[in-house]
Design a protein around this motif. Sequence first.
Motif, PDB file in Angstrom:
ATOM      1  N   GLY A 118       0.846  -1.179   0.000  1.00 27.01           N
ATOM      2  CA  GLY A 118       0.000   0.000   0.000  1.00 27.01           C
ATOM      3  C   GLY A 118       0.881   1.228   0.000  1.00 27.01           C
ATOM      4  N   TYR A 119       0.441   2.273  -0.643  1.00 22.05           N
ATOM      5  CA  TYR A 119       1.218   3.509  -0.753  1.00 22.05           C
ATOM      6  C   TYR A 119       0.291   4.664  -0.417  1.00 22.05           C
ATOM      7  CZ  TYR A 119       4.443   6.869  -3.003  1.00 22.05           C
ATOM      8  OH  TYR A 119       5.292   7.905  -3.263  1.00 22.05           O
ATOM      9  N   LEU A 120       0.546   5.317   0.715  1.00 22.75           N
ATOM     10  CA  LEU A 120      -0.287   6.426   1.164  1.00 22.75           C
ATOM     11  C   LEU A 120       0.530   7.711   1.074  1.00 22.75           C
ATOM     12  CD1 LEU A 120      -2.979   7.337   2.388  1.00 22.75           C
ATOM     13  CD2 LEU A 120      -2.032   6.834   4.636  1.00 22.75           C
TER      14      LEU A 120
ATOM     15  N   LEU B  70      -0.237   8.176 -10.036  1.00 20.46           N
ATOM     16  CA  LEU B  70      -0.533   7.250  -8.935  1.00 20.46           C
ATOM     17  C   LEU B  70      -1.701   6.340  -9.280  1.00 20.46           C
ATOM     18  CD1 LEU B  70      -0.195   9.475  -5.738  1.00 20.46           C
ATOM     19  CD2 LEU B  70       1.390   7.719  -6.548  1.00 20.46           C
ATOM     20  N   ARG B  71      -2.711   6.906  -9.912  1.00 24.81           N
ATOM     21  CA  ARG B  71      -3.892   6.116 -10.279  1.00 24.81           C
ATOM     22  C   ARG B  71      -3.502   4.950 -11.192  1.00 24.81           C
ATOM     23  NH1 ARG B  71      -7.505   9.806 -12.991  1.00 24.81           N
ATOM     24  NH2 ARG B  71      -6.398   9.098 -14.823  1.00 24.81           N
ATOM     25  N   GLU B  72      -2.522   5.171 -12.057  1.00 23.57           N
ATOM     26  CA  GLU B  72      -2.069   4.113 -12.964  1.00 23.57           C
ATOM     27  C   GLU B  72      -1.252   3.037 -12.244  1.00 23.57           C
ATOM     28  OE1 GLU B  72      -3.011   3.749 -16.164  1.00 23.57           O
ATOM     29  OE2 GLU B  72      -4.308   5.469 -15.733  1.00 23.57           O
ATOM     30  N   LEU B  73      -0.721   3.364 -11.079  1.00 18.54           N
ATOM     31  CA  LEU B  73       0.070   2.395 -10.313  1.00 18.54           C
ATOM     32  C   LEU B  73      -0.785   1.547  -9.373  1.00 18.54           C
ATOM     33  CD1 LEU B  73       3.142   4.578  -9.314  1.00 18.54           C
ATOM     34  CD2 LEU B  73       3.086   2.704 -10.965  1.00 18.54           C
ATOM     35  N   ALA B  74      -2.029   1.911  -9.185  1.00 20.85           N
ATOM     36  CA  ALA B  74      -2.919   1.194  -8.260  1.00 20.85           C
ATOM     37  C   ALA B  74      -3.644   0.068  -8.982  1.00 20.85           C
ATOM     38  CB  ALA B  74      -3.935   2.168  -7.674  1.00 20.85           C
ATOM     39  N   GLY B  75      -4.200  -0.832  -8.213  1.00 14.40           N
ATOM     40  CA  GLY B  75      -5.086  -1.843  -8.786  1.00 14.40           C
ATOM     41  C   GLY B  75      -4.501  -3.224  -8.935  1.00 14.40           C
ATOM     42  N   ARG B  76      -3.365  -3.505  -8.315  1.00 18.41           N
ATOM     43  CA  ARG B  76      -2.811  -4.848  -8.400  1.00 18.41           C
ATOM     44  C   ARG B  76      -3.766  -5.800  -7.699  1.00 18.41           C
ATOM     45  NH1 ARG B  76       2.683  -7.150  -5.714  1.00 18.41           N
ATOM     46  NH2 ARG B  76       2.675  -9.121  -6.815  1.00 18.41           N
ATOM     47  N   ARG B  77      -4.096  -6.919  -8.360  1.00 16.46           N
ATOM     48  CA  ARG B  77      -5.091  -7.832  -7.800  1.00 16.46           C
ATOM     49  C   ARG B  77      -4.498  -9.148  -7.315  1.00 16.46           C
ATOM     50  NH1 ARG B  77     -10.823  -6.512  -8.386  1.00 16.46           N
ATOM     51  NH2 ARG B  77     -10.854  -8.646  -7.689  1.00 16.46           N
ATOM     52  N   GLY B  78      -3.438  -9.603  -7.921  1.00 17.71           N
ATOM     53  CA  GLY B  78      -2.882 -10.894  -7.526  1.00 17.71           C
ATOM     54  C   GLY B  78      -1.372 -10.871  -7.544  1.00 17.71           C
ATOM     55  N   ILE B  79      -0.762 -11.926  -6.998  1.00 17.95           N
ATOM     56  CA  ILE B  79       0.695 -11.944  -6.910  1.00 17.95           C
ATOM     57  C   ILE B  79       1.349 -12.051  -8.287  1.00 17.95           C
ATOM     58  CG2 ILE B  79       0.796 -12.809  -4.572  1.00 17.95           C
ATOM     59  CD1 ILE B  79       1.270 -15.597  -5.668  1.00 17.95           C
ATOM     60  N   ARG B  80       0.627 -12.532  -9.278  1.00 20.89           N
ATOM     61  CA  ARG B  80       1.194 -12.622 -10.627  1.00 20.89           C
ATOM     62  C   ARG B  80       0.778 -11.465 -11.507  1.00 20.89           C
ATOM     63  NH1 ARG B  80       1.790 -18.923 -11.948  1.00 20.89           N
ATOM     64  NH2 ARG B  80       2.407 -19.496  -9.867  1.00 20.89           N
ATOM     65  N   ASN B  81      -0.032 -10.588 -10.956  1.00 17.32           N
ATOM     66  CA  ASN B  81      -0.447  -9.401 -11.675  1.00 17.32           C
ATOM     67  C   ASN B  81       0.753  -8.467 -11.753  1.00 17.32           C
ATOM     68  OD1 ASN B  81      -2.032  -7.488 -12.917  1.00 17.32           O
ATOM     69  ND2 ASN B  81      -3.559  -7.384 -11.302  1.00 17.32           N
TER      70      ASN B  81
ATOM     71  N   TYR C 229       0.640  -1.349  -7.059  1.00 15.75           N
ATOM     72  CA  TYR C 229       0.329  -1.485  -5.632  1.00 15.75           C
ATOM     73  C   TYR C 229      -1.098  -1.999  -5.497  1.00 15.75           C
ATOM     74  CZ  TYR C 229       4.368   1.498  -4.691  1.00 15.75           C
ATOM     75  OH  TYR C 229       5.622   2.022  -4.610  1.00 15.75           O
ATOM     76  N   GLU C 230      -1.361  -2.734  -4.423  1.00 17.23           N
ATOM     77  CA  GLU C 230      -2.726  -3.194  -4.168  1.00 17.23           C
ATOM     78  C   GLU C 230      -3.634  -2.004  -3.883  1.00 17.23           C
ATOM     79  OE1 GLU C 230      -0.545  -6.874  -4.145  1.00 17.23           O
ATOM     80  OE2 GLU C 230      -0.067  -4.946  -3.252  1.00 17.23           O
ATOM     81  N   ALA C 231      -3.129  -1.017  -3.170  1.00 23.10           N
ATOM     82  CA  ALA C 231      -3.926   0.172  -2.851  1.00 23.10           C
ATOM     83  C   ALA C 231      -3.015   1.390  -2.764  1.00 23.10           C
ATOM     84  CB  ALA C 231      -4.665  -0.016  -1.526  1.00 23.10           C
ATOM     85  N   ILE C 232      -3.521   2.511  -3.233  1.00 20.75           N
ATOM     86  CA  ILE C 232      -2.823   3.785  -3.110  1.00 20.75           C
ATOM     87  C   ILE C 232      -3.839   4.813  -2.631  1.00 20.75           C
ATOM     88  CG2 ILE C 232      -1.607   5.645  -4.316  1.00 20.75           C
ATOM     89  CD1 ILE C 232      -0.475   3.615  -6.233  1.00 20.75           C
ATOM     90  N   GLY C 233      -3.412   5.618  -1.690  1.00 18.39           N
ATOM     91  CA  GLY C 233      -4.244   6.708  -1.200  1.00 18.39           C
ATOM     92  C   GLY C 233      -3.479   8.011  -1.301  1.00 18.39           C
TER      93      GLY C 233
ATOM     94  N   ARG D 246      -8.899   8.215  -2.977  1.00 21.25           N
ATOM     95  CA  ARG D 246      -9.388   8.825  -1.736  1.00 21.25           C
ATOM     96  C   ARG D 246      -8.860   8.038  -0.534  1.00 21.25           C
ATOM     97  NH1 ARG D 246     -12.131  13.602  -1.423  1.00 21.25           N
ATOM     98  NH2 ARG D 246     -12.975  12.806   0.511  1.00 21.25           N
ATOM     99  N   ILE D 247      -8.426   8.745   0.485  1.00 22.26           N
ATOM    100  CA  ILE D 247      -7.876   8.092   1.674  1.00 22.26           C
ATOM    101  C   ILE D 247      -8.919   7.192   2.331  1.00 22.26           C
ATOM    102  CG2 ILE D 247      -7.146   8.553   4.050  1.00 22.26           C
ATOM    103  CD1 ILE D 247      -5.364  10.716   2.986  1.00 22.26           C
ATOM    104  N   GLU D 248     -10.175   7.589   2.283  1.00 18.19           N
ATOM    105  CA  GLU D 248     -11.233   6.773   2.888  1.00 18.19           C
ATOM    106  C   GLU D 248     -11.322   5.394   2.252  1.00 18.19           C
ATOM    107  OE1 GLU D 248     -12.380  11.117   3.007  1.00 18.19           O
ATOM    108  OE2 GLU D 248     -11.717   9.766   1.434  1.00 18.19           O
TER     109      GLU D 248
END
Length: 155
Positions: A3-5, A56-67, A72-76, A102-104
């Motif tokens: 995760g990257y906040l 940052l939006r393009e770096l978010a959204g990893r879903r699995g270990i082979r993805n 990152y799995e999540a970025i805020g 969004r941080i929420e």
Amino acid sequence: MLGYLVLLRANRAIDASLELAADAVGDPSAELAANDLAFARGGELAAGIMRFHNALRELAGRRGIRNDVSRYEAIGMGLVEMASGAKGALLADYPENESSLRIEKFFSTLYLRYDERFVTSAPDLASMTRRLEWSGDSPALIDRDFGYEARAAAE
């Protein structure tokens, strides 16, 4: 799980120069560099902040270990108010409500990816990988306001 906040100062062009002049430690005519500003003189969001948000939006959204391993799995992302009177408060209107940054949404997304990877997809390991919960009648939770909802077991 990654995760990257990111929290950035919400420096405004006019506020920054006025506060620098008021504090007058050195040169009262000093201003913040353009790259240190989140908002331009007219109040519009700085282009650099928008570009950073989009990257940052393009770096978010990893879903699995082979993805994609560079995601990152999540970025805020959030902007922290720097103006007197509200200094340190998180700006409520940026990123926009529709933004996945969004941080929420950060921790719920991170927990969801964890559950998908280590609990749902590996049910035999659930006793070791499930997230722990407080007992609903625990004295630690009675009359406490943590500023967030504690994870309590369903009764």
